[in-house]
Design a protein around this motif. Structure first.
Motif, PDB file in Angstrom:
ATOM      1  N   VAL B 158       0.834  -1.202   0.000  1.00 17.02           N
ATOM      2  CA  VAL B 158       0.000   0.000   0.000  1.00 17.02           C
ATOM      3  C   VAL B 158       0.872   1.257   0.000  1.00 17.02           C
ATOM      4  O   VAL B 158       0.570   2.235  -0.682  1.00 17.02           O
ATOM      5  N   THR B 159       1.967   1.213   0.748  1.00 19.69           N
ATOM      6  CA  THR B 159       2.888   2.355   0.757  1.00 19.69           C
ATOM      7  C   THR B 159       3.380   2.663  -0.655  1.00 19.69           C
ATOM      8  O   THR B 159       3.390   3.822  -1.085  1.00 19.69           O
ATOM      9  N   ASP B 160       3.802   1.615  -1.359  1.00 22.47           N
ATOM     10  CA  ASP B 160       4.308   1.822  -2.712  1.00 22.47           C
ATOM     11  C   ASP B 160       3.248   2.474  -3.599  1.00 22.47           C
ATOM     12  O   ASP B 160       3.542   3.369  -4.392  1.00 22.47           O
ATOM     13  N   LEU B 161       2.006   2.009  -3.420  1.00 25.58           N
ATOM     14  CA  LEU B 161       0.910   2.582  -4.204  1.00 25.58           C
ATOM     15  C   LEU B 161       0.715   4.067  -3.872  1.00 25.58           C
ATOM     16  O   LEU B 161       0.548   4.906  -4.755  1.00 25.58           O
ATOM     17  N   LEU B 162       0.778   4.378  -2.575  1.00 26.66           N
ATOM     18  CA  LEU B 162       0.584   5.763  -2.155  1.00 26.66           C
ATOM     19  C   LEU B 162       1.678   6.662  -2.728  1.00 26.66           C
ATOM     20  O   LEU B 162       1.400   7.752  -3.250  1.00 26.66           O
ATOM     21  N   VAL B 163       2.907   6.190  -2.621  1.00 26.16           N
ATOM     22  CA  VAL B 163       4.022   6.992  -3.108  1.00 26.16           C
ATOM     23  C   VAL B 163       3.902   7.194  -4.610  1.00 26.16           C
ATOM     24  O   VAL B 163       4.092   8.300  -5.120  1.00 26.16           O
ATOM     25  N   LYS B 164       3.563   6.126  -5.292  1.00 26.30           N
ATOM     26  CA  LYS B 164       3.392   6.209  -6.749  1.00 26.30           C
ATOM     27  C   LYS B 164       2.307   7.231  -7.104  1.00 26.30           C
ATOM     28  O   LYS B 164       2.402   7.932  -8.113  1.00 26.30           O
ATOM     29  N   SER B 165       1.313   7.338  -6.227  1.00 24.90           N
ATOM     30  CA  SER B 165       0.212   8.251  -6.513  1.00 24.90           C
ATOM     31  C   SER B 165       0.538   9.701  -6.181  1.00 24.90           C
ATOM     32  O   SER B 165      -0.230  10.597  -6.498  1.00 24.90           O
ATOM     33  N   GLY B 166       1.650   9.911  -5.501  1.00 30.05           N
ATOM     34  CA  GLY B 166       2.067  11.287  -5.250  1.00 30.05           C
ATOM     35  C   GLY B 166       2.061  11.715  -3.794  1.00 30.05           C
ATOM     36  O   GLY B 166       2.314  12.887  -3.497  1.00 30.05           O
ATOM     37  N   VAL B 167       1.800  10.798  -2.874  1.00 28.40           N
ATOM     38  CA  VAL B 167       1.822  11.158  -1.456  1.00 28.40           C
ATOM     39  C   VAL B 167       3.247  11.478  -1.029  1.00 28.40           C
ATOM     40  O   VAL B 167       4.189  10.785  -1.409  1.00 28.40           O
ATOM     41  N   LYS B 168       3.413  12.540  -0.250  1.00 28.20           N
ATOM     42  CA  LYS B 168       4.764  12.984   0.132  1.00 28.20           C
ATOM     43  C   LYS B 168       5.097  12.747   1.598  1.00 28.20           C
ATOM     44  O   LYS B 168       6.239  12.939   2.025  1.00 28.20           O
ATOM     45  N   GLY B 169       4.083  12.410   2.381  1.00 29.15           N
ATOM     46  CA  GLY B 169       4.347  12.157   3.797  1.00 29.15           C
ATOM     47  C   GLY B 169       3.463  11.037   4.300  1.00 29.15           C
ATOM     48  O   GLY B 169       2.293  10.962   3.936  1.00 29.15           O
ATOM     49  N   ILE B 170       4.027  10.156   5.128  1.00 30.12           N
ATOM     50  CA  ILE B 170       3.260   9.013   5.626  1.00 30.12           C
ATOM     51  C   ILE B 170       3.434   8.900   7.133  1.00 30.12           C
ATOM     52  O   ILE B 170       4.547   8.972   7.646  1.00 30.12           O
ATOM     53  N   LEU B 171       2.310   8.749   7.799  1.00 32.64           N
ATOM     54  CA  LEU B 171       2.322   8.459   9.233  1.00 32.64           C
ATOM     55  C   LEU B 171       1.895   7.011   9.367  1.00 32.64           C
ATOM     56  O   LEU B 171       0.743   6.669   9.103  1.00 32.64           O
ATOM     57  N   ASN B 172       2.828   6.161   9.763  1.00 35.87           N
ATOM     58  CA  ASN B 172       2.595   4.715   9.708  1.00 35.87           C
ATOM     59  C   ASN B 172       2.231   4.117  11.061  1.00 35.87           C
ATOM     60  O   ASN B 172       3.030   4.129  11.988  1.00 35.87           O
ATOM     61  N   PHE B 173       1.025   3.567  11.141  1.00 30.29           N
ATOM     62  CA  PHE B 173       0.608   2.849  12.346  1.00 30.29           C
ATOM     63  C   PHE B 173       0.665   1.334  12.152  1.00 30.29           C
ATOM     64  O   PHE B 173       0.407   0.589  13.101  1.00 30.29           O
ATOM     65  N   ALA B 174       0.938   0.887  10.950  1.00 38.83           N
ATOM     66  CA  ALA B 174       1.043  -0.556  10.731  1.00 38.83           C
ATOM     67  C   ALA B 174       2.230  -1.078  11.526  1.00 38.83           C
ATOM     68  O   ALA B 174       3.245  -0.389  11.655  1.00 38.83           O
ATOM     69  N   PRO B 175       2.103  -2.291  12.060  1.00 38.14           N
ATOM     70  CA  PRO B 175       3.135  -2.761  12.983  1.00 38.14           C
ATOM     71  C   PRO B 175       4.383  -3.316  12.319  1.00 38.14           C
ATOM     72  O   PRO B 175       5.035  -4.176  12.882  1.00 38.14           O
ATOM     73  N   VAL B 176       4.712  -2.833  11.156  1.00 40.74           N
ATOM     74  CA  VAL B 176       5.973  -3.206  10.508  1.00 40.74           C
ATOM     75  C   VAL B 176       6.639  -1.947   9.971  1.00 40.74           C
ATOM     76  O   VAL B 176       5.953  -0.992   9.610  1.00 40.74           O
ATOM     77  N   PRO B 177       7.955  -1.958   9.909  1.00 41.48           N
ATOM     78  CA  PRO B 177       8.642  -0.823   9.297  1.00 41.48           C
ATOM     79  C   PRO B 177       8.394  -0.835   7.799  1.00 41.48           C
ATOM     80  O   PRO B 177       8.316  -1.914   7.192  1.00 41.48           O
ATOM     81  N   ILE B 178       8.241   0.327   7.211  1.00 37.35           N
ATOM     82  CA  ILE B 178       8.058   0.388   5.758  1.00 37.35           C
ATOM     83  C   ILE B 178       9.179   1.186   5.124  1.00 37.35           C
ATOM     84  O   ILE B 178       9.860   1.959   5.777  1.00 37.35           O
ATOM     85  N   ARG B 179       9.376   0.968   3.836  1.00 41.13           N
ATOM     86  CA  ARG B 179      10.437   1.634   3.085  1.00 41.13           C
ATOM     87  C   ARG B 179       9.837   2.643   2.137  1.00 41.13           C
ATOM     88  O   ARG B 179       8.814   2.374   1.518  1.00 41.13           O
ATOM     89  N   ILE B 180      10.532   3.758   2.022  1.00 37.96           N
ATOM     90  CA  ILE B 180      10.045   4.822   1.156  1.00 37.96           C
ATOM     91  C   ILE B 180      11.196   5.352   0.314  1.00 37.96           C
ATOM     92  O   ILE B 180      12.352   5.228   0.703  1.00 37.96           O
ATOM     93  N   PRO B 181      10.890   5.927  -0.823  1.00 40.68           N
ATOM     94  CA  PRO B 181      11.970   6.516  -1.618  1.00 40.68           C
ATOM     95  C   PRO B 181      12.406   7.862  -1.038  1.00 40.68           C
ATOM     96  O   PRO B 181      11.706   8.450  -0.212  1.00 40.68           O
ATOM     97  N   VAL B 182      13.551   8.314  -1.481  1.00 39.65           N
ATOM     98  CA  VAL B 182      14.043   9.627  -1.074  1.00 39.65           C
ATOM     99  C   VAL B 182      13.019  10.693  -1.443  1.00 39.65           C
ATOM    100  O   VAL B 182      12.402  10.618  -2.496  1.00 39.65           O
ATOM    101  N   GLY B 183      12.822  11.620  -0.574  1.00 35.54           N
ATOM    102  CA  GLY B 183      11.902  12.711  -0.874  1.00 35.54           C
ATOM    103  C   GLY B 183      10.552  12.541  -0.214  1.00 35.54           C
ATOM    104  O   GLY B 183       9.742  13.459  -0.206  1.00 35.54           O
ATOM    105  N   VAL B 184      10.303  11.368   0.342  1.00 37.13           N
ATOM    106  CA  VAL B 184       9.056  11.148   1.073  1.00 37.13           C
ATOM    107  C   VAL B 184       9.368  11.135   2.560  1.00 37.13           C
ATOM    108  O   VAL B 184      10.415  10.639   2.978  1.00 37.13           O
ATOM    109  N   VAL B 185       8.496  11.718   3.345  1.00 36.59           N
ATOM    110  CA  VAL B 185       8.708  11.817   4.784  1.00 36.59           C
ATOM    111  C   VAL B 185       7.944  10.700   5.487  1.00 36.59           C
ATOM    112  O   VAL B 185       6.809  10.412   5.133  1.00 36.59           O
TER     113      VAL B 185
END
Lengths: 217, 217
Positions: B158-185
């Motif tokens: 889901v993170t990958d989908l969000l980033v692909k769609s243009g989201v620039k910041g993510i507040l993650n409550f899912a109980p796993v660490p997620i990876r993001i590309p440079v430029g996303v907070v």
DNA sequence: GAAACGATGTGAAATCTTTCACATCACAAG
DNA sequence: CTTGTGATGTGAAAGATTTCACATCGTTTC
């Protein structure tokens, strides 16, 4: 070895990752790989694991089952803790469901709310009592930890009641800082400011802290 | 002035305290008093406020309205951000209610879920769409920030989908660490490990970090 | 069995955060 | 006007956390 809050939190997350979201067929892991998954540096992982008194073997990495066992050991995972959710609004009830059965040793045994309609019912699998019964139930069920989800305006009052009843640790989601006496442990999660932090650094990349956790690491 | 994550978070909390939970008749406040309320040291408060470019007057303290204005200024509070909640389970819906109307500039404009029953309805005052529409709606409504409340197993996807769609910041409550590309907070809130931290230091006072926030300060 | 490899464990450096300590300043009082 | 008071602003010290760099060691290869 003195374990800081930060190290302690990371150890818990290493364990969660390894036990819940790691291929069962793998038996070993390198600090490097765990670092990549966690979005941290390999040396930080190794430094954290030094606290465990368990050592990996060069070239093979760390044996996952041993690692988890030692984390359990250090985090005292064998002790069962009774936890109460105080304030059974939307957030409180969601947390009951979210946290239940995630860690077997942290059991949510009661909820409390001011609303008489919620009292004496089972909400999200947890028996709910009226706030007037806090002292009685906390003592009866040996509740040591409270998750505080009440409105800010009453947070301090409810905190005082919890402490008086014998609660030793509080996880505070109310949007105000609360005060506790010496000997009680407090952890605060300010959801609003967490969202604001994301928003701030999102349109303010210049000020952004050192980048971490990037996919192509 | 380079504002660290920690300072930024505290500034947001000072503001919340001063605007929401401080007697309206007071016009000024001393670093010492704010410190007592926040459970911090006075010098830390003063150090944080130095970032604002606003200065208090000795003997009078800080003028509250000016202080809030300058915090708004630094935190860019005038910009409106559109936020989406992704995963409309118990936690996601509770957060919609909790965060809505807490900060006028952070507006939750959409929710997404896999469950077809939740799609095309208004949940907790927020229009809910099927996850398939993420890209379309994120672009249409200029959503820059996502609150991620999906199960751990799908969080990265889901993170990958969000980033692909243009989201620039993510507040993650899912109980796993997620990876993001440079430029996303990314900001992660691990509720389980927060509770575990409390439990750990509760029966392990010897290891407890330096005491803070005690009532009799 | 010896050498090469590729991981760990860790002292020391670097960096980030908090606290200390005190010069400075605006106002109040005499 | 001068002095005293009780705040602030801040350089420097202290403390906490992270990273660097490399010695070390178990395994594999030859």
């Amino acid at each position: 070895m003195n374990i800081s809050t930060k190290v302690m939190g990371r150890l818990a997350r290493y364990r969660a990752l390894l036990t819940d979201y790691f291929p069962k067929e793998k038996t070993h892991i390198f600090s490097h790989d765990l670092a990549a998954m966690m979005g941290l540096s390999a040396s930080q992982i190794r430094r954290d694991l030094m606290c465990l008194g368990y050592f990996g073997v060069p070239r093979y990495g760390y044996e996952i089952s041993e690692l988890v066992k030692h984390i359990n050991n250090v985090l005292d995972a064998s002790k069962l803790h009774h936890v109460a959710v105080v304030g059974a609004g939307n957030l409180g009830r969601a947390l009951m469901t979210f946290l239940e059965s995630r860690r077997a040793t942290l059991k949510i045994v009661a909820a409390f709310d001011d609303d008489p309609d919620k009292a004496n019912r089972v909400l999200n699998g947890v028996p709910c009592f009226h706030m007037d019964l806090v002292e009685e139930v906390v003592k009866r069920d040996d509740i040591r930890i409270a998750i505080l989800c009440v409105p800010g305006a009453v947070a301090q009052r409810v905190t005082d009641l919890l402490v008086k009843s014998g609660v030793k640790g509080i996880l505070n989601f109310a949007p105000v800082p609360i005060r506790i006496p010496v000997g009680v442990v407090l952890e605060e999660i300010d959801l609003t400011s967490a969202l604001e932090r994301v928003a701030f650094f999102t349109n303010n990349r210049a000020n952004a802290p050192k980048e971490k956790r990037h996919a192509d690491r």
